[in-house]
Write a protein that holds these residues in place. Structure first.
Motif, PDB file in Angstrom:
ATOM      1  N   ALA A 517       0.816  -1.214   0.000  1.00  0.00           N
ATOM      2  CA  ALA A 517       0.000   0.000   0.000  1.00  0.00           C
ATOM      3  C   ALA A 517       0.850   1.264   0.000  1.00  0.00           C
ATOM      4  O   ALA A 517       0.561   2.218  -0.734  1.00  0.00           O
ATOM      5  N   ILE A 518       1.899   1.303   0.816  1.00  0.00           N
ATOM      6  CA  ILE A 518       2.679   2.550   0.914  1.00  0.00           C
ATOM      7  C   ILE A 518       3.506   2.811  -0.340  1.00  0.00           C
ATOM      8  O   ILE A 518       3.989   3.926  -0.541  1.00  0.00           O
ATOM      9  N   LYS A 519       3.656   1.803  -1.197  1.00  0.00           N
ATOM     10  CA  LYS A 519       4.312   2.046  -2.487  1.00  0.00           C
ATOM     11  C   LYS A 519       3.435   2.885  -3.395  1.00  0.00           C
ATOM     12  O   LYS A 519       3.931   3.640  -4.239  1.00  0.00           O
ATOM     13  N   GLN A 520       2.118   2.755  -3.234  1.00  0.00           N
ATOM     14  CA  GLN A 520       1.170   3.351  -4.171  1.00  0.00           C
ATOM     15  C   GLN A 520       0.690   4.741  -3.763  1.00  0.00           C
ATOM     16  O   GLN A 520       0.085   5.443  -4.567  1.00  0.00           O
ATOM     17  N   GLY A 539      14.767   3.205   7.946  1.00  0.00           N
ATOM     18  CA  GLY A 539      15.247   1.853   8.174  1.00  0.00           C
ATOM     19  C   GLY A 539      14.409   0.762   7.562  1.00  0.00           C
ATOM     20  O   GLY A 539      14.648  -0.421   7.817  1.00  0.00           O
ATOM     21  N   GLY A 540      13.408   1.107   6.768  1.00  0.00           N
ATOM     22  CA  GLY A 540      12.590   0.083   6.123  1.00  0.00           C
ATOM     23  C   GLY A 540      11.190   0.041   6.688  1.00  0.00           C
ATOM     24  O   GLY A 540      10.927   0.474   7.810  1.00  0.00           O
ATOM     25  N   ASN A 543      10.040  -1.375  10.209  1.00  0.00           N
ATOM     26  CA  ASN A 543      10.281  -0.583  11.423  1.00  0.00           C
ATOM     27  C   ASN A 543       9.072   0.236  11.841  1.00  0.00           C
ATOM     28  O   ASN A 543       8.989   0.678  12.987  1.00  0.00           O
ATOM     29  N   ILE A 544       8.131   0.471  10.927  1.00  0.00           N
ATOM     30  CA  ILE A 544       6.956   1.263  11.299  1.00  0.00           C
ATOM     31  C   ILE A 544       5.821   0.376  11.810  1.00  0.00           C
ATOM     32  O   ILE A 544       4.809   0.878  12.294  1.00  0.00           O
ATOM     33  N   VAL A 545       5.978  -0.953  11.701  1.00  0.00           N
ATOM     34  CA  VAL A 545       4.939  -1.880  12.145  1.00  0.00           C
ATOM     35  C   VAL A 545       5.202  -2.265  13.598  1.00  0.00           C
ATOM     36  O   VAL A 545       6.281  -2.764  13.931  1.00  0.00           O
TER      37      VAL A 545
END
Length: 775
Positions: A517-520, A539-540, A543-545
């Motif tokens: 989703a965050i790619k779009q 950091g990828g 890391n936000i999950v």
């Protein structure tokens, strides 16, 4: 096709030279028959014969060329039609998207399909920033707690708007719940008293600030500053020898623990009451820079659980049907929010040991000491009185649904809290506005050709301020069927607290969805850049999950209901939004923080959730990562290995856990391989696989503890002695405090966790003959 027709016509006008050249066709030569005299010899001129043979060759070349082109064109068109018929069954990455047969599907032929790229564009087309802002302003125009006239007006408006969208179904689900409100006749009070209990000075309190489900009555004692009121904070106080029994704890907001957890820890430590305040170190308090004023309080419920605490484990359809009982998560000591000014007045007068490093806040004129005594002559203490009252309230959850065309009994649920003690721009307005916009968008998509494979449920929850009461009562009412039907839940609560950093609180099963989703989606603050591009600098995306937390709108779905759930937040890096759970939580202040970007941030969140819902609603095989829990158990196995010697010396072995982990890992891997090697176009086979995938989260609800006494039964995300975290904390005592290690308790914890994990492995394996039980 037009090109080839034009070519054929052209070839009829022009000749084809040897070597592929084209020249103007020579007009046909007219041959006239001239009668000859009798007896004369007929002799053809050699030049005429040569010319005739050249013309014959040219004709042959033309005919051969035309025949070849005709064959090629016919084969090309037949191949194109056949290939196109197969290809249109597939979107990006082989995703199947059937079309709607609704009346509004005139944009695509009956029985046709749409590409995933088309659906993404359709989602973006119909999402609008203006409607998000408009709904937010209407919902947040005034306070609207459950049962109030304003709350009922908001509910009617939302129901009417959903009905206008021509959903397949729209309905309400009602519950009678017991809620707690401030007393109208007897306000909560705070006093400084002497050793005899005589009241020396009343300290004014905010009449609108309170902690729902606090114990009522009075409590008197010295004051101890407990930092954030975390478990580790109380352990540090005990290590310092601070007397806690019989005192009143003063805790500050934050520390990644809820009000309920602060009160619970204080109660366990022996405190008789709790006061909770916002420290300027954690909550901005400079009104010139969008901060709280120093007399503001933050209110939050203190029930260590969710739902109606007087019908634990049961739905509150009718109180008379259930035995008189109450949740074990209700506190037995009073709790009250206070302002920074009140906290400063109390803490500035404390005497005792200095605070540990890192405990110092930013209250003015306060040198951090722990208490419990006061400076100055005479012994002084604090007396607090809480007079909140219980009240039965009718709660109304509002539902609307779009039926799936292939698996209508499988639901993707999107929900948001509707009620708020104050205006609640962030607390309830943002989530409600996003919910209504997503409902409108998906309704429009269906009218224009989108046909979801699975059903979509849009839900406006009541009673959220009191611990997600409306949502939990619904879960309790339908718990026995939800693990068969609910694919996932997305909470929209408090999705916008800023416009900079995205945080995702999720069940591990849903974590992989966020990457796609965050790619779009374009970042709302950085035009032209995707959210992923900024996340990679942190950091990828993993890391936000983060794990689900107790007070989130999604927690009870996973920890209590066994349904994978997710909640998103956009926050600020440099400053936070300080007005949540206050009377100052208004649209104007939120817009000020976002510098007018409220609509764009709302659209980005709606698009993120919408894309994940799209994928879940149409993929042939549900995109849930069933292998994710294998890694979590592997970490526990590594920790147990570190204590093998200590365990063996006590006659204990972690071998059961290792065996169960291996069985689960094999079952997850075998399922993944079976799906990869199967014909997933077979609807029966796909449904069998999806049923096993859907139930994974439910498998981890321990069947060996009571839902009434231990509602959060999930062994990974729940709370209680049966959980992985409790087991890991206990085994760590073998090194840190061996005298506190309890062998009987450890055996029970090991058995509860192991057999829940083994049960999940067996269920994931499928049929009983597939279970790995070697002789």
């Amino acid at each position: 096709v037009h090109y080839f027709i034009h070519l054929l016509v052209t070839l009829n006008i022009y000749g084809v030279e040897e070597g592929g050249g084209v020249r103007r066709r020579v007009p046909p030569i007219e041959l006239k028959l001239v009668p000859l005299e009798e007896g004369s010899e007929v002799t053809l001129n050699s030049d005429v014969m040569i010319l005739q043979r050249q013309m014959d060759r040219r004709k042959a070349v033309v005919y051969l060329t035309l025949s070849g082109l005709l064959i090629f064109t016919t084969a090309f068109l037949l191949g194109y039609v056949a290939f196109r018929g197969m290809c249109r069954l597939c979107g990006n990455d082989g995703e199947l998207i059937p079309l709607s047969d609704a009346a509004g599907a005139q944009h695509a032929p009956e029985g046709g399909v749409m590409y995933m790229a088309e659906l993404r564009e359709m989602l973006k087309k119909y999402l609008t920033e203006e409607r998000i802002e408009s709904t937010l302003r209407r919902v947040s125009r005034a306070s609207h707690p459950p049962g109030s006239s304003e709350g009922n007006a908001v509910a009617r408006e939302i129901l009417q708007n959903l009905q206008n969208l021509r959903m397949d179904h729209t309905w309400t689900d009602s519950h009678y719940a017991t809620l707690q409100f401030p007393s109208r006749t007897q306000p909560n009070t705070l006093w400084l008293v002497n050793s005899e209990g005589e009241e020396l000075e009343e300290i004014p309190l905010d009449s609108e600030g309170y902690c729902a489900y606090s114990a009522t009555g009075t409590a008197t004692g010295g004051v101890v500053y407990v930092n954030y009121g975390r478990r580790e904070d109380f352990e540090q106080l005990r290590a310092l020898g601070i007397a806690l029994n019989g005192s009143i704890a003063v805790a500050r907001v934050g520390g990644a623990v809820s009000f309920a957890e602060k009160v619970w820890h204080a109660q366990e430590a022996g405190h008789v009451g709790v006061l909770i305040y916002p420290d300027p170190a954690d909550v901005p308090q400079d009104p010139r820079r969008l901060g709280l004023h120093s007399n503001a309080v933050i209110s939050e419920h203190v029930h260590l659980g969710s739902g109606d605490p007087f019908t634990p484990g049961f739905p509150s359809f009718n109180h008379t049907q259930f035995p008189s009982t109450q949740s074990s998560g209700l506190p037995i000591i009073p709790a009250q929010p206070i302002s920074a000014n009140v906290a400063s007045k109390l803490l500035s007068q404390l005497s005792g040991s200095s605070c540990p490093r890192g405990w110092q806040g930013r209250l003015p004129y306060v040198q951090c000491v722990l208490g419990p005594g006061f400076t100055g002559p005479g012994e002084r203490r604090v007396k607090m009185a809480v007079y909140n009252t219980m009240k039965p309230v009718l709660l109304n959850n509002i539902f609307a649904s779009i039926e799936g065309k292939i698996e209508p009994d499988h639901y993707i649920i999107i929900g948001a809290q509707r009620d708020s003690w104050g205006p609640g721009a962030v607390k309830s307005g943002v989530g409600t506005a996003l919910l209504m916009e997503l409902a409108r968008t998906f309704s429009n998509m269906v009218e224009n050709g989108f046909s979801p494979r699975r059903s979509l449920l849009f839900v406006s929850w009541d009673g959220g301020e009191f611990g997600n009461v409306g949502a939990t009562e619904w879960l309790e009412g339908y718990l026995t069927m939800l693990h068969l039907k609910a694919v996932a839940y997305f909470s929209l609560d408090q999705a916008i607290l800023g416009d900079d950093i995205l945080s995702v609180y999720s069940s591990p099963l849903l974590a992989d969805l966020i990457e796609g989703a965050i790619k779009q989606v374009e970042h709302p603050k950085h035009t032209g850049q995707s959210i992923l591009s900024l996340v990679q600098r942190q950091g990828g995306w993993r890391n936000i999950v983060k794990p689900l937390y107790l007070n989130s709108g999604a927690y009870s779905f996973t920890a209590f209901g066994g349904v994978p759930a997710m909640q998103l937040h956009f926050t600020e890096d440099a400053r936070s939004y300080p007005f949540v759970n206050t009377q100052l939580d208004s649209v104007g202040r939120l817009q000020e923080l976002l510098q007018g970007r409220l609509g764009s941030v709302g659209r980005a969140v709606a698009e993120l959730v919408g894309l994940m819902v799209l994928k879940l609603s149409h993929d042939q095989i549900l995109p849930l990562d069933v292998t994710c829990y294998s890694n979590t158990v592997q970490q526990l196995s590594s920790k147990l290995n570190q204590h093998t010697a200590q365990l063996q010396s006590r006659g204990l072995s972690p071998q059961w856990v290792f065996s169960a982990r291996g069985d689960y890992s094999r079952a997850a891997k075998n399922l993944h391989e079976a799906i990869k090697n199967s014909d997933i176009q077979d609807e029966r086979l796909a449904r069998l696989y999806n049923t096993r995938i859907m139930r994974v989260e439910y498998y981890f609800l321990s069947q060996y503890v009571s839902v009434v006494e231990t509602p959060f039964r999930h062994v990974f995300n729940g709370r209680g002695d049966h959980t992985l975290s409790a087991l890991a904390d206990h085994v760590s005592l073998l090194r840190s405090a061996p005298h506190l290690f309890n062998e009987a308790r450890f055996r029970r914890q090991l058995a509860l966790f192991t057999w829940t994990l083994q049960g999940a492995a067996n269920a994931l394996s499928g049929d009983v003959w597939n279970i790995d039980n070697p002789l």
